[in-house]
Design a protein around this motif. Structure first.
Motif, PDB file in Angstrom:
ATOM      1  N   GLY A 121       0.793  -1.230   0.000  1.00 46.43           N
ATOM      2  CA  GLY A 121       0.000   0.000   0.000  1.00 46.43           C
ATOM      3  C   GLY A 121       0.816   1.267   0.000  1.00 46.43           C
ATOM      4  O   GLY A 121       0.248   2.353   0.008  1.00 46.43           O
ATOM      5  N   SER A 122       2.129   1.156  -0.013  1.00 45.20           N
ATOM      6  CA  SER A 122       2.954   2.370   0.016  1.00 45.20           C
ATOM      7  C   SER A 122       3.181   2.865  -1.398  1.00 45.20           C
ATOM      8  O   SER A 122       3.459   2.092  -2.307  1.00 45.20           O
ATOM      9  N   ASN A 123       3.037   4.195  -1.602  1.00 48.36           N
ATOM     10  CA  ASN A 123       3.344   4.777  -2.909  1.00 48.36           C
ATOM     11  C   ASN A 123       4.635   5.571  -2.888  1.00 48.36           C
ATOM     12  O   ASN A 123       4.912   6.351  -3.765  1.00 48.36           O
ATOM     13  N   VAL A 124       5.424   5.385  -1.824  1.00 48.54           N
ATOM     14  CA  VAL A 124       6.712   6.064  -1.731  1.00 48.54           C
ATOM     15  C   VAL A 124       7.736   5.271  -2.516  1.00 48.54           C
ATOM     16  O   VAL A 124       7.790   4.042  -2.389  1.00 48.54           O
TER      17      VAL A 124
ATOM     18  N   VAL B 188      23.190  10.874   6.098  1.00 47.00           N
ATOM     19  CA  VAL B 188      21.759  11.171   6.057  1.00 47.00           C
ATOM     20  C   VAL B 188      21.457  12.138   4.920  1.00 47.00           C
ATOM     21  O   VAL B 188      20.477  11.975   4.173  1.00 47.00           O
ATOM     22  N   ALA B 189      22.307  13.165   4.767  1.00 46.80           N
ATOM     23  CA  ALA B 189      22.103  14.143   3.693  1.00 46.80           C
ATOM     24  C   ALA B 189      22.211  13.486   2.329  1.00 46.80           C
ATOM     25  O   ALA B 189      21.420  13.772   1.416  1.00 46.80           O
ATOM     26  N   ARG B 190      23.189  12.576   2.165  1.00 47.65           N
ATOM     27  CA  ARG B 190      23.331  11.889   0.883  1.00 47.65           C
ATOM     28  C   ARG B 190      22.127  11.006   0.598  1.00 47.65           C
ATOM     29  O   ARG B 190      21.638  10.927  -0.529  1.00 47.65           O
ATOM     30  N   PHE B 191      21.661  10.315   1.629  1.00 51.43           N
ATOM     31  CA  PHE B 191      20.480   9.462   1.463  1.00 51.43           C
ATOM     32  C   PHE B 191      19.263  10.291   1.069  1.00 51.43           C
ATOM     33  O   PHE B 191      18.503   9.947   0.163  1.00 51.43           O
ATOM     34  N   GLU B 192      19.079  11.425   1.743  1.00 54.57           N
ATOM     35  CA  GLU B 192      17.933  12.284   1.471  1.00 54.57           C
ATOM     36  C   GLU B 192      17.994  12.846   0.052  1.00 54.57           C
ATOM     37  O   GLU B 192      16.988  12.875  -0.660  1.00 54.57           O
ATOM     38  N   ARG B 193      19.186  13.251  -0.369  1.00 57.75           N
ATOM     39  CA  ARG B 193      19.340  13.810  -1.717  1.00 57.75           C
ATOM     40  C   ARG B 193      19.032  12.744  -2.784  1.00 57.75           C
ATOM     41  O   ARG B 193      18.365  13.016  -3.782  1.00 57.75           O
ATOM     42  N   GLU B 194      19.521  11.518  -2.546  1.00 55.38           N
ATOM     43  CA  GLU B 194      19.277  10.449  -3.500  1.00 55.38           C
ATOM     44  C   GLU B 194      17.791  10.098  -3.561  1.00 55.38           C
ATOM     45  O   GLU B 194      17.227   9.864  -4.632  1.00 55.38           O
ATOM     46  N   LEU B 195      17.129  10.084  -2.409  1.00 59.65           N
ATOM     47  CA  LEU B 195      15.698   9.798  -2.368  1.00 59.65           C
ATOM     48  C   LEU B 195      14.914  10.847  -3.151  1.00 59.65           C
ATOM     49  O   LEU B 195      14.019  10.526  -3.938  1.00 59.65           O
ATOM     50  N   LEU B 196      15.263  12.118  -2.960  1.00 58.70           N
ATOM     51  CA  LEU B 196      14.593  13.189  -3.690  1.00 58.70           C
ATOM     52  C   LEU B 196      14.825  13.065  -5.182  1.00 58.70           C
ATOM     53  O   LEU B 196      13.896  13.219  -5.989  1.00 58.70           O
ATOM     54  N   SER B 197      16.076  12.787  -5.579  1.00 61.43           N
ATOM     55  CA  SER B 197      16.406  12.680  -7.004  1.00 61.43           C
ATOM     56  C   SER B 197      15.621  11.569  -7.678  1.00 61.43           C
ATOM     57  O   SER B 197      15.055  11.740  -8.762  1.00 61.43           O
TER      58      SER B 197
ATOM     59  N   HIS C  41       8.577  10.476 -11.113  1.00 59.18           N
ATOM     60  CA  HIS C  41       7.345  11.233 -11.365  1.00 59.18           C
ATOM     61  C   HIS C  41       7.556  12.285 -12.451  1.00 59.18           C
ATOM     62  O   HIS C  41       6.859  13.291 -12.489  1.00 59.18           O
ATOM     63  N   ARG C  42       8.556  12.009 -13.320  1.00 57.89           N
ATOM     64  CA  ARG C  42       8.806  12.861 -14.496  1.00 57.89           C
ATOM     65  C   ARG C  42       8.985  14.322 -14.094  1.00 57.89           C
ATOM     66  O   ARG C  42       8.542  15.235 -14.781  1.00 57.89           O
ATOM     67  N   PHE C  43       9.629  14.535 -12.945  1.00 51.59           N
ATOM     68  CA  PHE C  43       9.981  15.856 -12.437  1.00 51.59           C
ATOM     69  C   PHE C  43       8.763  16.742 -12.168  1.00 51.59           C
ATOM     70  O   PHE C  43       8.857  17.971 -12.203  1.00 51.59           O
ATOM     71  N   ASN C  44       7.615  16.103 -11.936  1.00 48.30           N
ATOM     72  CA  ASN C  44       6.434  16.841 -11.490  1.00 48.30           C
ATOM     73  C   ASN C  44       6.540  16.987  -9.973  1.00 48.30           C
ATOM     74  O   ASN C  44       6.404  16.010  -9.220  1.00 48.30           O
ATOM     75  N   GLN C  45       6.784  18.200  -9.509  1.00 49.73           N
ATOM     76  CA  GLN C  45       7.071  18.420  -8.096  1.00 49.73           C
ATOM     77  C   GLN C  45       5.864  18.119  -7.202  1.00 49.73           C
ATOM     78  O   GLN C  45       6.023  17.611  -6.086  1.00 49.73           O
ATOM     79  N   ARG C  46       4.667  18.435  -7.661  1.00 52.05           N
ATOM     80  CA  ARG C  46       3.490  18.193  -6.822  1.00 52.05           C
ATOM     81  C   ARG C  46       3.249  16.689  -6.642  1.00 52.05           C
ATOM     82  O   ARG C  46       2.898  16.232  -5.548  1.00 52.05           O
ATOM     83  N   GLN C  47       3.426  15.917  -7.700  1.00 56.04           N
ATOM     84  CA  GLN C  47       3.267  14.476  -7.581  1.00 56.04           C
ATOM     85  C   GLN C  47       4.348  13.883  -6.689  1.00 56.04           C
ATOM     86  O   GLN C  47       4.089  12.981  -5.877  1.00 56.04           O
ATOM     87  N   ALA C  48       5.574  14.378  -6.836  1.00 59.92           N
ATOM     88  CA  ALA C  48       6.679  13.886  -6.015  1.00 59.92           C
ATOM     89  C   ALA C  48       6.436  14.211  -4.543  1.00 59.92           C
ATOM     90  O   ALA C  48       6.695  13.384  -3.656  1.00 59.92           O
ATOM     91  N   ALA C  49       5.935  15.413  -4.284  1.00 56.90           N
ATOM     92  CA  ALA C  49       5.654  15.799  -2.898  1.00 56.90           C
ATOM     93  C   ALA C  49       4.592  14.878  -2.285  1.00 56.90           C
ATOM     94  O   ALA C  49       4.723  14.420  -1.143  1.00 56.90           O
ATOM     95  N   ALA C  50       3.545  14.592  -3.060  1.00 60.05           N
ATOM     96  CA  ALA C  50       2.489  13.710  -2.562  1.00 60.05           C
ATOM     97  C   ALA C  50       3.017  12.312  -2.293  1.00 60.05           C
ATOM     98  O   ALA C  50       2.669  11.675  -1.292  1.00 60.05           O
ATOM     99  N   ALA C  51       3.883  11.806  -3.191  1.00 62.18           N
ATOM    100  CA  ALA C  51       4.440  10.460  -3.021  1.00 62.18           C
ATOM    101  C   ALA C  51       5.311  10.359  -1.780  1.00 62.18           C
ATOM    102  O   ALA C  51       5.381   9.301  -1.135  1.00 62.18           O
ATOM    103  N   LEU C  52       5.980  11.458  -1.432  1.00 55.73           N
ATOM    104  CA  LEU C  52       6.866  11.457  -0.268  1.00 55.73           C
ATOM    105  C   LEU C  52       6.156  11.858   1.020  1.00 55.73           C
ATOM    106  O   LEU C  52       6.777  11.916   2.081  1.00 55.73           O
ATOM    107  N   GLY C  53       4.872  12.212   0.917  1.00 56.63           N
ATOM    108  CA  GLY C  53       4.139  12.625   2.099  1.00 56.63           C
ATOM    109  C   GLY C  53       4.519  14.007   2.580  1.00 56.63           C
ATOM    110  O   GLY C  53       4.444  14.303   3.776  1.00 56.63           O
TER     111      GLY C  53
END
Length: 341
Positions: free
Chosen positions: A272-275, A295-304, A310-322
């Motif tokens: 059920g996770s969409n992350v 932690v910073a490297r992990f976070e940057r890689e997760l964001l990338s 999500h084809r660089f759609n920021q709103r969709q990416a934000a929703a997927a990451l909560g």
């Protein structure tokens, strides 16, 4: 707006260098231009020539680093037919081509000691001898040389001739890097942006938005003006939305799919996770070993990866990451990823 060589800037450090070049232009003496890559050394050399009494004579340029050591002397001084293998006919060198004008020697520090010795004689006595000839020729050439190295240190190490440095350094003009030119980044960005907009026939110049201005202002620009020009022109031609340009990609090579980017095997997603699937940062990874850096490297890689999926759609990416949209934008800015979003 024509794509011609123009000097743009308003900072005092930059204007002081231009003023020194303008004053030295009228004197028929050698000038040494020093600066990091992309600071405009060739533009200053052209300024020295155009403002000199030799302005209507040739300005000949030679990049000393572009030729192997075996050919640099033949390129500078010319050669006679049969002087060496491949020399099928007589050829004049750059000194002869620049007779009466200015010879600009870029990347001077790459010259071999042998070429330096011959260059010293040409500068000192105004004579050059083609390779394979025993007859010297008189030439009237003003030398402007450029380098991104600290030549006095090279002299101490024995890899550059002290007498040649003395002869060429009548005037030394050191160009400031872009990070030391307060206020010039946005001036140059606007100039390059308008020029690119005109080149691709945009309907008007939209200017830059606040996020783009923040990125342009906060980056250190190790490639100086040349790097800034590429970043701005790339942003302008890629922009296909109404309103101001607010998407800047500083590093065009930044991608989660770049060659050589080794990935650990992804873990199975939770039901059920969409992350996007996270990859663990393992203890044997290369790079900084402290907790915050990992932690910073992990976070940057997760964001990338999330942006890419999500084809660089920021709103969709934000929703997927909560995250909220503003929280995502803040995280992207913190990791220098707004240009990739």
């Amino acid at each position: 707006m024509e794509r011609t060589t123009q000097v743009v800037g308003q900072s005092s450090a930059f204007l002081d260098s231009l003023e020194r070049a303008s004053r030295a232009a009228a004197l028929d003496r050698p000038v040494l231009v020093i600066g990091e890559r992309g600071t405009g050394k060739e533009l200053v050399a052209e300024r020295l020539h155009r403002l000199s009494p030799r302005w209507d004579q040739p300005l000949v340029t030679l990049n000393c680093a572009a030729l192997p050591e075996t050919l640099i002397e033949a390129e500078l001084f010319g050669h006679e037919a049969g002087a060496f293998t491949g020399a099928t006919k007589t050829r004049a060198g750059r000194f002869e081509e620049a007779d009466g004008g200015t010879l600009f020697l870029d990347e001077l520090g790459t010259l071999s000691m042998g070429a330096q010795e011959r260059l010293l004689r040409a500068v000192e006595y105004g004579e050059v001898t083609r390779i394979g000839s025993s007859r010297p020729m008189r030439v009237d050439v003003r030398i402007v040389a450029a380098t991104n190295e600290h030549l006095p240190e090279r002299v101490e190490k024995g890899s550059f001739r002290a007498d040649l440095l003395d002869r060429l350094s009548f005037e030394v003009i050191t160009l400031p890097p872009l990070r030391a030119r307060a206020g010039d980044v946005l001036v140059l960005a606007d100039f390059f942006g308008r020029r690119m907009a005109s080149e691709i026939e945009l309907d008007g110049w939209p200017g830059f938005g606040p996020h783009a201005i923040d990125q342009l202002s906060e980056y250190s620009w190790p490639g100086n003006v040349r790097e800034l020009r590429n970043v701005v022109e790339r942003a302008v031609y890629r922009w296909d939305r109404p309103g101001t340009i607010d998407l800047i990609e500083i590093d065009p090579f930044a991608s989660p799919h770049r060659p050589g980017a080794v990935r650990a095997k992804p873990a199975e997603p939770r039901p059920g996770s969409n992350v996007p699937t996270d990859e663990p940062v393992v203890a044997c990874e290369e790079g900084p070993s402290d907790f915050k850096a990992r932690v910073a490297r992990f976070e940057r890689e997760l964001l990338s990866r999330c942006l890419a999926e999500h084809r660089f759609n920021q709103r969709q990416a934000a929703a997927a990451l909560g995250l909220s949209y503003d929280q995502l934008r803040h995280a992207l800015r913190r990791h220098g990823l707004l240009g990739a979003a």
